[in-house]
Enzyme design. Structure first.
Site, PDB file in Angstrom:
ATOM      1  N   GLY A   1       0.770  -1.236  -0.084  1.00 44.51           N
ATOM      2  CA  GLY A   1       0.066   0.030  -0.075  1.00 44.51           C
ATOM      3  C   GLY A   1       0.792   1.267  -0.003  1.00 44.51           C
TER       4      GLY A   1
ATOM      5  N   GLU B   1       9.957   4.421   7.077  1.00 43.00           N
ATOM      6  CA  GLU B   1       9.731   2.655   7.245  1.00 43.00           C
ATOM      7  C   GLU B   1      10.809   2.301   8.563  1.00 43.00           C
ATOM      8  OE1 GLU B   1       8.679  -0.008   5.929  1.00 43.00           O
ATOM      9  OE2 GLU B   1       9.766  -0.863   7.421  1.00 43.00           O
TER      10      GLU B   1
ATOM     11  N   GLY C   1       6.126 -15.441  -0.097  1.00 38.12           N
ATOM     12  CA  GLY C   1       6.154 -16.467  -1.018  1.00 38.12           C
ATOM     13  C   GLY C   1       5.832 -16.162  -2.564  1.00 38.12           C
TER      14      GLY C   1
ATOM     15  N   GLU D   1      -2.690 -23.577  -1.133  1.00 36.14           N
ATOM     16  CA  GLU D   1      -1.615 -23.295  -1.638  1.00 36.14           C
ATOM     17  C   GLU D   1      -0.561 -24.773  -1.113  1.00 36.14           C
ATOM     18  OE1 GLU D   1       1.614 -20.533   0.452  1.00 36.14           O
ATOM     19  OE2 GLU D   1      -0.274 -19.425   0.026  1.00 36.14           O
TER      20      GLU D   1
ATOM     21  N   HIS E   1      -1.348 -13.681   6.669  1.00 38.63           N
ATOM     22  CA  HIS E   1      -2.439 -12.612   5.819  1.00 38.63           C
ATOM     23  C   HIS E   1      -3.131 -11.645   6.659  1.00 38.63           C
ATOM     24  CE1 HIS E   1      -2.236 -15.915   2.430  1.00 38.63           C
ATOM     25  NE2 HIS E   1      -1.029 -15.291   2.455  1.00 38.63           N
TER      26      HIS E   1
ATOM     27  N   ASN F   1      -4.110 -15.380  -1.503  1.00 40.80           N
ATOM     28  CA  ASN F   1      -3.229 -14.727  -1.050  1.00 40.80           C
ATOM     29  C   ASN F   1      -3.376 -13.375  -1.529  1.00 40.80           C
ATOM     30  OD1 ASN F   1      -2.513 -17.196  -2.194  1.00 40.80           O
ATOM     31  ND2 ASN F   1      -0.908 -17.340  -0.855  1.00 40.80           N
TER      32      ASN F   1
ATOM     33  N   PHE G   1      -1.665  -9.952  -1.585  1.00 44.40           N
ATOM     34  CA  PHE G   1      -1.136  -8.604  -2.006  1.00 44.40           C
ATOM     35  C   PHE G   1      -1.162  -8.076  -3.503  1.00 44.40           C
ATOM     36  CE2 PHE G   1       2.747 -11.472  -3.148  1.00 44.40           C
ATOM     37  CZ  PHE G   1       2.936 -11.150  -4.675  1.00 44.40           C
TER      38      PHE G   1
END
Ligand code: FAE
Length: 551
Positions: free
Chosen positions: A65, A84, A164, A405, A490, A528, A530
């Site tokens: 994001g 960050e 991953g 997965e 997640h 998943n 992202f």
């Protein structure tokens, strides 16, 4: 300048900044002006944060994001300060490596822990997985709440450094169900393609997959799933699949085939510092301050925001604290980071008008993990690719939808294990609240809330076990358990789109305050997450840049 060139220059700036340990701001501006690749000498010190005065716009966090927000703001001509809390991971340490090796972890593995906290706790019941490590600003965090542990990436690139790489676009019907306010046509024709393109998502070559030794574990699990009547599907990836093929041929240094993933990939992964953030850096308008953590957010009488920021070194020594005044704040600190920051601001009285919906609607995307023991005539391979490229899609099941997965267990020797991370439809939700005694924000998720997820994955794996005459592995997750139901990769929600914010991520009643990360998504996305986080951020940023004044 085209995006590839901008990205190339941005990457060079990131490298240079890491080499000198400095922010890349001035170097970024110079790169753009000179239009040439920079080396370490060209990175010059940025001004310390405390001397910046007022910034028009700050992005907190550099995950998906945050990275989208930074790129689109910078491209719109707006100078961006990005804060960050983790390190920049682009420069090798004394041992010649950026990240530590998975099987011999050191401080680089985890965010200020005395011991690694990998999801797998043991092998054959032996405590051989986790190791003592020095405390350091490592790349993977495990945030331990009483009822669940949440894994998160720490560093420039957030979760993209440790994940991953599974780049899955969610099902249209499910997205419409969880976020009905989105225009589906626009999402699937515009924002998902843009997100996939900018992230560098690649598709698996099925011919290569059938012959690659490192995919044996996936083929074994796929064949078993199909024999039991389940549908399987390839999973797109942000790991460079050409590089992976070279790893397989021993023509390139191994990373995904050298057990690397949760503590960072030395090669091959298109993490955000090589895509969105590199491109943002190439604009010359991004000032990146890593190892800078936002600890408090307030609003001034004139509407500006005031951020308290703590700067540390990689050993955790506090180097200083400063305050930064800004016109707009884009919160991209991740579901837990963003939600915690806002709950704290509301409940300590710093932003007392924040809505009650802030902190609500958190979910674990139905994550649950399990493993099966195969027969000796079904070996899964001594070299296993850490980037999952295959999933079992049983989302249409009427009572227990699962997208599982097929994950590796790359021990380096034959282990006959098939392992799975289930994404299930778990309706349970939790809330963040401020614990006034400790002053910390806690999440009230209870372990029992994951029972639905366990039942869903169990339903699928029981069917496979019955068909194959196989059993669960009970030696991997501690306590003889066959299901790991106590962690999530997640985290989603906490500041839901259309509830804590308007339909584009503007925090209710707070002009200039935006949420841009996984906190917007209501606890579950069916795959998943992202790609969805990225596409949603793209959609929201395009609208915000059209409608709002950022100054
Ligand atoms: P995120 O990427 O977590 O970024 C937040 C950033 O903000 C981090 O860099 C933080 O260090 C920083 N931050 C937090 N608080 C502060 C503060 N106060 N001040 C300054 N900075 C701060 O957020 N998803 C997939 O789609 N596919 C996968 O294959 C996959 N595998 C995963 C494997 C692992 C081990 C993990 C941990 C996650 C995985 N995920 C995967 C999840 C994915 O990485 C995650 O959904 C996104 O990274 C979340 O993106 P956000 O932008 O919400």
């Amino acid at each position: 300048m085209n995006p590839h060139r901008r990205r190339f220059i941005g990457q060079a700036v990131m490298q240079a900044a890491a080499a000198t340990g400095l922010s890349a701001f001035t170097a970024g501006a110079r790169a753009n002006a000179q239009g040439a690749r920079l080396d370490a000498r060209a990175a010059t010190p940025a001004r310390p944060l405390g001397s910046l005065g007022r910034a028009p716009c700050v992005v907190v966090g550099s995950g998906y994001g945050g990275a989208v927000a930074a790129l689109r703001l910078a491209q719109a001509g707006i100078p961006v300060v990005m804060l960050e809390m983790g390190r920049l991971w682009t420069q090798p340490a004394d041992d010649g490596r950026i990240f530590c090796k998975t099987l011999s972890p050191d401080g680089r593995a985890m965010w200020f822990k005395d011991r690694t906290e990998a999801p797998l706790q043991s092998f054959l019941g032996l405590d051989v997985i986790n190791r003592k490590i020095p405390r350091y600003a490592g790349v993977l965090d495990r945030i331990n709440f009483p009822g669940i542990s949440v894994y998160a990436g720490r560093g420039v690139g957030g979760g993209s450094l440790v994940n991953g790489g599974m780049a899955v676009t969610p099902r249209r019907d499910y997205l419409a169900r969880i976020l009905p306010q989105l225009d589906s046509d626009e999402m699937y024709q515009r924002w998902f393609p843009l997100a996939n393109r900018t992230l560098g998502v690649g598709q698996v070559d099925p011919v290569w997959f059938e012959s690659a030794a490192s995919q044996r574990y996936a083929r074994v699990a796929r064949d078993q799933a199909q024999r039991a009547g389940f549908r399987t599907t390839f999973v797109p990836s942000v790991y460079d699949l050409d590089y992976l093929a070279r790893e397989e041929r021993q023509a390139a240094p191994r990373s995904a085939l050298a057990q690397e993933v949760i503590y960072g990939n030395e090669h091959g992964k298109l993490s955000l510092d090589r895509t969105y953030l590199a491109e943002a850096m190439g604009t010359g308008r991004l000032a990146l301050y890593c190892l800078h953590e936002v600890t408090r957010i307030r609003q001034q009488a004139d509407g500006d925001y005031l951020l308290d920021v703590r700067q540390i070194d990689a050993q955790g020594t506090v180097l200083g604290t400063s305050q930064l005044r800004c016109g707009s704040v884009f919160l991209g600190a991740g579901s837990v980071g963003t939600s915690s920051m806002l709950v704290k601001a509301r409940d300590t009285g710093d932003l007392p008008r924040l809505p009650a919906a802030v902190g609500q609607g958190w979910g674990n995307n139905g994550n649950v993990m399990a493993a099966r023991a195969n027969h000796v005539w079904h070996p899964t391979g001594t070299v296993q690719c850490t980037m999952p490229l295959m999933g079992i899609d049983d989302w249409d099941h009427p009572t227990r939808p699962v997208f599982a997965e097929i994950t590796p267990l790359p021990t380096g020797f034959e282990n006959w294990v098939s392992m799975y991370l289930g994404v299930t439809r778990n309706p349970e939700r939790a809330s963040f609240r401020l614990d006034t005694v400790s002053g910390k924000v806690v999440l009230d998720w209870r372990r029992e809330q994951n029972a639905t997820s366990v039942q869903a994955l169990k339903g699928l794996l029981d069917t496979i076990n019955r068909r194959e005459g196989t059993l669960y592995r009970v030696d991997l997750f501690g306590g003889g358990r066959s299901f790991a139901d106590d962690f999530t990769y997640h985290p989603l929600g906490g500041c839901l789109l259309g509830q804590a914010t308007d339909d584009h991520g503007r925090v209710t009643g707070h002009r200039g305050l935006y949420v841009t990360d996984g906190a917007l998504i209501p606890g579950s996305v069916g795959v998943n997450p992202f790609v969805t986080i990225t596409a949603l951020a793209e959609r929201n940023m395009a609208h915000i840049l059209r409608s709002d004044v950022i100054a």
